[in-house]
Design an enzyme around this catalytic site. Structure first.
Site, PDB file in Angstrom:
ATOM      1  N   ASP A   1       0.972  -1.267   0.104  1.00  5.46           N
ATOM      2  CA  ASP A   1       0.044   0.113   0.007  1.00  5.46           C
ATOM      3  C   ASP A   1       0.945   1.308   0.058  1.00  5.46           C
ATOM      4  OD1 ASP A   1       0.630  -0.703   2.410  1.00  5.46           O
ATOM      5  OD2 ASP A   1      -0.721   0.220   3.593  1.00  5.46           O
TER       6      ASP A   1
ATOM      7  N   GLU B   1      -0.420  -2.008   5.168  1.00  7.13           N
ATOM      8  CA  GLU B   1       0.325  -2.138   6.331  1.00  7.13           C
ATOM      9  C   GLU B   1       0.337  -0.779   7.020  1.00  7.13           C
ATOM     10  OE1 GLU B   1       3.568  -0.781   8.706  1.00  7.13           O
ATOM     11  OE2 GLU B   1       3.518   0.155   6.632  1.00  7.13           O
ATOM     12  N   GLU B   2      -0.109   0.386   6.030  1.00  8.62           N
ATOM     13  CA  GLU B   2       0.089   1.785   6.563  1.00  8.62           C
ATOM     14  C   GLU B   2      -1.039   2.035   7.723  1.00  8.62           C
ATOM     15  OE1 GLU B   2       2.585   3.524   6.573  1.00  8.62           O
ATOM     16  OE2 GLU B   2       3.561   3.020   4.626  1.00  8.62           O
TER      17      GLU B   2
ATOM     18  N   ARG C   1      19.149  -6.800  13.415  1.00 14.03           N
ATOM     19  CA  ARG C   1      19.156  -7.035  14.941  1.00 14.03           C
ATOM     20  C   ARG C   1      18.298  -8.240  15.301  1.00 14.03           C
ATOM     21  NH1 ARG C   1      19.680  -2.536  18.097  1.00 14.03           N
ATOM     22  NH2 ARG C   1      19.213  -3.673  19.851  1.00 14.03           N
TER      23      ARG C   1
END
Ligand code: ZN
Ligand code: ZN
Length: 420
Positions: free
Chosen positions: A82, A149-150, A189
Site C-alpha cells: 500500500d 501495512e500503513e 538486529r
C-alpha cells in the site's frame, strides 16, 4: 568461496531493467490501504507466469504464491503493497499524480512515500530468481504480498481471512523495509527492532457557554491543555529512564469562534514502546490522567477513549538473525551492519506470530552513500535524507533495487540452498 546465493544472483543483471520498469510503473500507480487491486493483480499475473501456485483475495487484496520444490524447509517472505495519502514532491520523471478516496470518503493525493513499491519489486525479482534456479535449492518458498501495512491492520486481515489454510505452515518468516540509510547497506538486529505503537482518540466533554461567561460552562480547551501538559510528564516522570517510550499528541481540535467556549475537544495520541510491559504502562498512565483531569475539571460526562491503528512489537528471533546475518555478511561484507532500534513500527510480525513461527525483519538503504556519510558527519542527516512518509522520500531506484533483491535472495537461500 562462492555460495549458492552468488551463483543464483549472477543472473540478477538481466532482471534489473524489467524490474526497474515494474518499479516505476508501481510508483506511478500507488494505491491506498485495502485498495491494492491493480498492484495485487500485477503481482498475481507475474507469479503465475513464473509457475507459482497463487491464491488471491486474502484479506481481501492480499495474495500468496507458493513454489514447492522438493524436501526441505518452508520459508515465507513478505512484501507490503500500500501507499500513503501524500502529495508527491520528489520531481521524479515517474512521480505519482494519482488521487484516491480514503476511508472517510475524502479525495486525497496518493504516493508511495514509504517504499512499498520497492518491496513488491524486490520480492518479485527474488521469486523469479528462485523459480529459474530450482536446481540450486530445495524446500518450499511462499511469497506473500500483504495489503494495508500503513494502517496497521493488513497483516491481521490476511490472518483473519484464512491465511493459515491457504499456505503450508512455514518454518520461518522474513520481511524487509527500505529506509534512510545508504543503498549499499543492509542492517538487522536480534530482539526488539521496531517499536510497538498505539493510536488513541480521546473525546473530552465539557459544557459549552458564551465566551464572556466562563463560569457557566466547563472549558474543554483548558481541560485538554492540562491533559497535554500532564501527558508529556509520563515519559519524563513515570517511565524508568532506562526504558524507551514516546507519548505524542499529534492532534488537538476544539472550538470554532473566539467568543464561544465549545462543548467538546478531541485529542489524537500516538504511543510507542519496545516491550509489552512499557506499552501497558503508557496506556494505563494516559487513561488515568485523562480521567483524572476530567474529574478535576468537573466534567459531567466521562471522556471517551478509542484505540486505533495498533502496531505490534517487531522482535526478531536471535536464531533467525544469526543465520541470515551470516548470509548478509557473505553477500555484503562490512556493509552488513547492526541495525539501531527504530522508533518506527510494522505489522509484519502479526503474520509469523499468528502462525507460531520465528521471524526476522531487516532494513536496507535507498540513498547515496556519500551524501549520507557527509550528512552524518555534519550532523545534518535528518535534514538531508528524507524520512519514510516524507513527500520527498525517493530511494535511488538503482542500485537500491539490486541491494534489496540480493538481501532477500541471500536470506531465503540461507534456509533453502542445497549444500552450502
Ligand atoms: Zn510507512
Ligand atoms: Zn512502510
Amino acid at each position: 568461496m562462492a555460495t549458492t546465493a552468488d551463483a543464483v544472483l549472477k543472473e540478477l543483471d538481466a532482471l534489473v531493467p524489467p524490474h526497474l520498469e515494474l518499479y516505476e510503473d508501481l510508483h506511478r500507480h500507488p494505491e491506498l490501504s485495502f485498495q491494492e487491486e491493480r498492484t495485487s493483480g500485477i503481482v498475481a499475473d507475474r507469479l503465475r507466469e513464473l509457475g507459482y501456485e497463487v491464491t488471491t483475495g486474502i484479506g481481501p487484496t492480499g495474495l500468496v504464491g507458493v513454489l514447492a520444490n522438493g524436501e526441505g524447509p518452508t520459508v515465507l517472505a513478505r512484501a507490503d503493497m500500500d501507499a500513503l495519502p501524500v502529495q508527491e514532491a520528489t520531481g521524479l520523471p515517474y512521480a505519482s499524480t494519482a488521487t484516491g478516496t480514503d476511508a472517510s470518503g475524502e479525495e486525497v493525493p496518493v504516493m508511495h512515500a514509504c517504499g512499498h513499491d520497492m518491496h513488491v519489486t524486490c520480492l518479485l525479482a527474488a521469486a523469479q530468481l528462485l523459480a529459474e534456479h530450482t536446481d540450486a535449492w530445495s524446500g518450499t518458498f511462499i511469497a506473500l504480498f500483504q495489503p494495508a501495512e500503513e494502517v496497521g491492520t493488513g497483516a491481521q486481515s490476511m490472518v483473519d481471512d484464512g491465511l493459515a489454510q491457504a499456505i503450508p505452515t512455514p518454518d520461518v518468516a522474513l520481511g524487509q523495509h527500505v529506509m534512510g540509510i545508504p543503498h549499499d547497506t543492509v542492517a538487522s538486529r536480534p530482539g526488539p527492532a521496531l517499536s510497538a505503537a498505539d493510536s488513541l482518540r480521546v473525546t473530552l466533554y465539557g459544557r459549552g457557554t458564551h465566551g464572556s461567561m466562563p463560569h457557566a460552562g466547563t472549558d474543554p480547551i483548558l481541560l485538554g491543555s492540562a491533559i497535554v501538559l500532564r501527558l508529556n510528564a509520563i515519559v519524563s516522570r513515570e517511565l524508568d529512564p532506562n526504558e524507551f517510550g514516546v507519548v505524542t499528541v499529534g492532534s488537538f481540535r476544539s472550538g470554532s469562534k473566539s467568543n464561544v467556549i465549545p462543548g467538546t475537544a478531541q485529542l489524537q495520541l500516538n504511543l510507542r514502546s519496545y516491550d509489552e510491559r512499557t506499552r501497558l504502562q503508557l496506556r494505563a498512565a494516559v487513561e488515568r490522567i485523562v480521567r483524572a483531569e476530567c474529574e478535576a475539571s468537573g466534567c459531567e460526562r466521562p471522556p471517551e477513549m478509542e484505540y486505533f491503528d495498533p502496531f505490534p512489537l517487531t522482535e526478531n528471533s536471535p536464531e533467525v538473525h544469526e543465520k541470515v546475518s551470516a548470509a548478509f555478511t557473505e553477500q555484503f561484507g562490512d556493509k552488513a551492519i547492526e541495525m539501531t532500534r527504530s522508533t518506527g513500527s510494522e505489522d509484519f510480525s502479526d503474520i509469523p506470530r499468528a502462525l507460531g513461527v520465528p521471524y526476522l525483519f531487516w532494513i536496507w538503504g535507498g540513498f547515496d552513500p556519500q551524501t549520507y556519510h557527509e550528512a552524518q558527519a555534519a550532523g545534518t542527516l535528518a535534514r538531508t535524507i528524507p524520512g519514510n512518509h516524507a513527500d520527498t522520500f525517493a530511494p535511488v531506484a538503482e542500485p537500491t533495487l539490486r541491494t534489496g533483491v540480493r538481501a532477500m535472495t541471500s536470506a531465503l537461500l540461507a534456509y533453502l540452498a542445497k549444500g552450502d
